[in-house]
Motif scaffolding. Structure first.
Motif, PDB file in Angstrom:
ATOM      1  N   LEU A 177       0.883  -1.162   0.000  1.00  0.00           N
ATOM      2  CA  LEU A 177       0.000   0.000   0.000  1.00  0.00           C
ATOM      3  C   LEU A 177       0.922   1.212   0.000  1.00  0.00           C
ATOM      4  N   ILE A 178       0.770   2.088  -0.964  1.00  0.00           N
ATOM      5  CA  ILE A 178       1.608   3.292  -1.021  1.00  0.00           C
ATOM      6  C   ILE A 178       1.058   4.352  -0.080  1.00  0.00           C
ATOM      7  N   GLY A 179      -0.246   4.539  -0.109  1.00  0.00           N
ATOM      8  CA  GLY A 179      -0.833   5.551   0.749  1.00  0.00           C
ATOM      9  C   GLY A 179      -2.315   5.728   0.491  1.00  0.00           C
ATOM     10  N   PHE A 238      -7.053   4.796  -2.366  1.00  0.00           N
ATOM     11  CA  PHE A 238      -6.059   3.871  -1.836  1.00  0.00           C
ATOM     12  C   PHE A 238      -5.134   3.502  -2.992  1.00  0.00           C
ATOM     13  N   SER A 239      -3.873   3.910  -2.886  1.00  0.00           N
ATOM     14  CA  SER A 239      -2.901   3.674  -3.959  1.00  0.00           C
ATOM     15  C   SER A 239      -1.991   2.506  -3.580  1.00  0.00           C
ATOM     16  N   PHE A 240      -1.897   1.552  -4.484  1.00  0.00           N
ATOM     17  CA  PHE A 240      -1.102   0.350  -4.278  1.00  0.00           C
ATOM     18  C   PHE A 240       0.078   0.327  -5.239  1.00  0.00           C
ATOM     19  N   ALA A 241       1.165  -0.318  -4.819  1.00  0.00           N
ATOM     20  CA  ALA A 241       2.254  -0.673  -5.722  1.00  0.00           C
ATOM     21  C   ALA A 241       1.993  -2.109  -6.162  1.00  0.00           C
ATOM     22  N   GLY A 291      10.015   5.833  -1.600  1.00  0.00           N
ATOM     23  CA  GLY A 291      10.144   4.653  -0.746  1.00  0.00           C
ATOM     24  C   GLY A 291       8.992   4.430   0.200  1.00  0.00           C
ATOM     25  N   GLN A 292       7.887   5.110  -0.019  1.00  0.00           N
ATOM     26  CA  GLN A 292       6.732   4.940   0.867  1.00  0.00           C
ATOM     27  C   GLN A 292       6.037   3.612   0.554  1.00  0.00           C
TER      28      GLN A 292
END
Length: 161
Positions: A74-76, A92-95, A144-145
């Motif tokens: 999960l990025i943020g 909700f932003s995911f990598a 790097g989050q």
């Protein structure tokens, strides 16, 4: 509470998900028709009723790009008031990591194409980006989050209390 005293409607923002999918220095993007114009976004969309955030992110990426991905982090969580419709959005932003692509899979109706762009190419799109959250999530990933996926919990209906 008596019938004559009803609470006001509870305000609810739009809940959306998005995936930052990196391949070297390029990112998976979609070109989509939005209100008569072309806009650019990560694979993203609304959370469906009864769906976990993770499942929504995987589904939206596949439906909009033909790519099957694996969520990594999960990025943020980002809040924004949309300039398109004026409503609040919680995103909700995911990598995610690309696993496989089905070039013959039909894409969602408003999606014109999926493409890979560098951060510089994405930034150069300026106001053609669907929202400021596009670069915000890429930059958070580049900084790097990364939060563990188990930061999010989903309790399906009838699940443990």
């Amino acid at each position: 509470m008596s019938d004559s005293v009803c609470p006001a409607e509870v305000w609810r923002p739009h809940v959306t998900v998005a995936c930052v999918v990196a391949d070297g220095d390029r990112y998976l993007m979609v070109e989509e028709a939005v209100n008569g114009r072309l806009a650019y976004n990560q694979p993203a969309g609304h959370l469906d009723d009864g769906e976990s955030l993770a499942t929504a992110a995987l589904r939206e990426t596949l439906e909009e790009t033909g790519w099957t991905v694996e969520l990594q982090h999960l990025i943020g969580v980002h809040q924004w008031r949309s300039t398109e419709h004026g409503d609040a959005v919680v995103r909700f932003s995911f990598a995610a990591r690309a696993l496989s692509h089905d070039p013959d899979r039909p894409l969602d109706t408003d999606i014109r194409r999926a493409l890979w762009l560098t951060r510089a190419e994405i930034a150069a799109l300026g106001d053609r980006l669907r929202s400021p959250m596009v670069l915000l999530s890429i930059d958070a990933w580049l900084a790097g989050q990364r939060l563990p996926l188990d930061t999010l919990n989903w309790l399906p209906e009838g699940g443990p209390t």
